[in-house]
Design a protein around this motif. Structure first.
Motif, PDB file in Angstrom:
ATOM      1  N   ALA A  82       0.966  -1.142   0.053  1.00  0.00           N
ATOM      2  CA  ALA A  82       0.056   0.060   0.091  1.00  0.00           C
ATOM      3  C   ALA A  82       0.749   1.404   0.045  1.00  0.00           C
ATOM      4  CB  ALA A  82      -1.054   0.027   1.090  1.00  0.00           C
ATOM      5  N   ALA A  83       2.139   0.934   0.788  1.00  0.00           N
ATOM      6  CA  ALA A  83       2.834   2.463   0.792  1.00  0.00           C
ATOM      7  C   ALA A  83       3.715   2.603  -0.424  1.00  0.00           C
ATOM      8  CB  ALA A  83       3.698   2.133   2.068  1.00  0.00           C
ATOM      9  N   GLY A  84       4.291   1.497  -1.156  1.00  0.00           N
ATOM     10  CA  GLY A  84       5.149   1.837  -2.298  1.00  0.00           C
ATOM     11  C   GLY A  84       6.448   0.928  -1.887  1.00  0.00           C
ATOM     12  N   PRO A  85       7.127   0.556  -2.699  1.00  0.00           N
ATOM     13  CA  PRO A  85       8.249  -0.243  -2.674  1.00  0.00           C
ATOM     14  C   PRO A  85       9.403   0.684  -1.987  1.00  0.00           C
ATOM     15  CG  PRO A  85       7.834   0.123  -4.958  1.00  0.00           C
ATOM     16  CD  PRO A  85       6.688   0.367  -4.242  1.00  0.00           C
ATOM     17  N   GLY A  86       9.385   1.866  -2.305  1.00  0.00           N
ATOM     18  CA  GLY A  86      10.612   2.536  -1.861  1.00  0.00           C
ATOM     19  C   GLY A  86      10.443   3.245  -0.432  1.00  0.00           C
TER      20      GLY A  86
END
Length: 267
Positions: free
Chosen positions: A198-202
């Protein structure tokens, strides 16, 4: 207390198993006794007085089992009870957990850090003091997520219900500028994959298991209480349903586990 004595670890339920896992990885030679206080889960919605009462009872139980250290593997219980426990047991190594505010403050580029935790942790004076001490120049966004505790306790770690539960809280903090997210409850690392998606891979997700394990090792070493070579055993107990704990712990830890009932006196 001797090097061969066990290390006691407890939480209101299974969340503290994320800390137990880190301790097991860092100190494989140590014998560990984990108590899931499942009869009283979740601590995050209980009064501070009740959480303190349970902290005293379970620490007294670990002392009766000759524990050489106690790890309070719960942010809410640490905030409510750690100072009183140390006063009551001055000769015992007692280690708590707290949200990873300091490393988050060092990692953020936007100057905004998001913290997911229980209501009890976020409302505590100890947490407010931690933020003021470690991140006075950083904007800290707080998001209580007690429903995440329930998902982990039910063994729901992935799927549409989990995705729906994490999507809105994560999106809120990301939209407000948070570029580092702190998992301020020991249950939450078991939802890490869903939160990361949900947050993003980075986006860094910070938890506390490994730092707690390192500090425990340091404290044991300083007192000459590190156990020598060998492989320690891990015992699980609960104030709730032992077969249910065994099944859920086996899934969360990725290995077959057994569990027993904590003696009635300490429930």
């Amino acid at each position: 207390m001797f090097p061969e004595s066990p290390i006691g670890v407890y939480d209101s339920g299974v969340g503290g198993l994320s800390v137990l896992r880190a301790i097991r990885d860092a100190l494989p030679q140590e014998s560990l006794l984990y108590v899931a206080d499942s009869a009283h889960v979740p601590y995050g919605e209980k009064t501070q007085a009740f959480v303190l009462e349970r902290a005293h009872a379970l620490t007294d139980y670990f002392v009766s089992r000759q524990a050489k250290a106690v790890v309070v593997a719960c942010n809410t219980a640490t905030a409510a009870a750690i100072a009183q426990l140390r006063r009551r047991h001055p000769d015992l190594i007692i280690i708590g957990v707290e949200p990873a505010i300091k490393p988050a403050a060092h990692l953020t580029h936007s100057g905004v850090v998001g913290v997911f935790a229980t209501t009890g942790t976020l409302a505590s004076p100890k947490f407010a003091a931690l933020v003021q001490r470690e991140a006075p120049e950083v904007r800290i966004l707080l998001r209580p997520c007690p429903e995440w505790v329930g998902l982990v306790e039910q063994g729901e770690l992935a799927g549409p219900r989990v995705d729906a539960a994490v999507r809105v809280p994560v999106a809120e903090l990301r939209a407000a500028g948070a570029d580092v997210l702190v998992l301020g409850c020991t249950h939450f690392p078991f939802l890490r994959d869903a939160i990361q998606a949900a947050a993003g891979p980075g986006v860094p997700l910070l938890e506390t298991g490994s730092p707690v394990a390192r500090w425990l090792r340091h404290q044991l070493q300083e007192r000459g209480l590190l156990r020598g070579a060998g492989t320690g055993d891990t015992q699980l107990e609960t104030t709730g349903d032992a077969p249910a704990l065994a099944a859920l712990a086996s899934r969360l830890l990725g290995m077959p586990m057994e569990a027993a009932a904590t003696p009635e006196r300490w429930r």
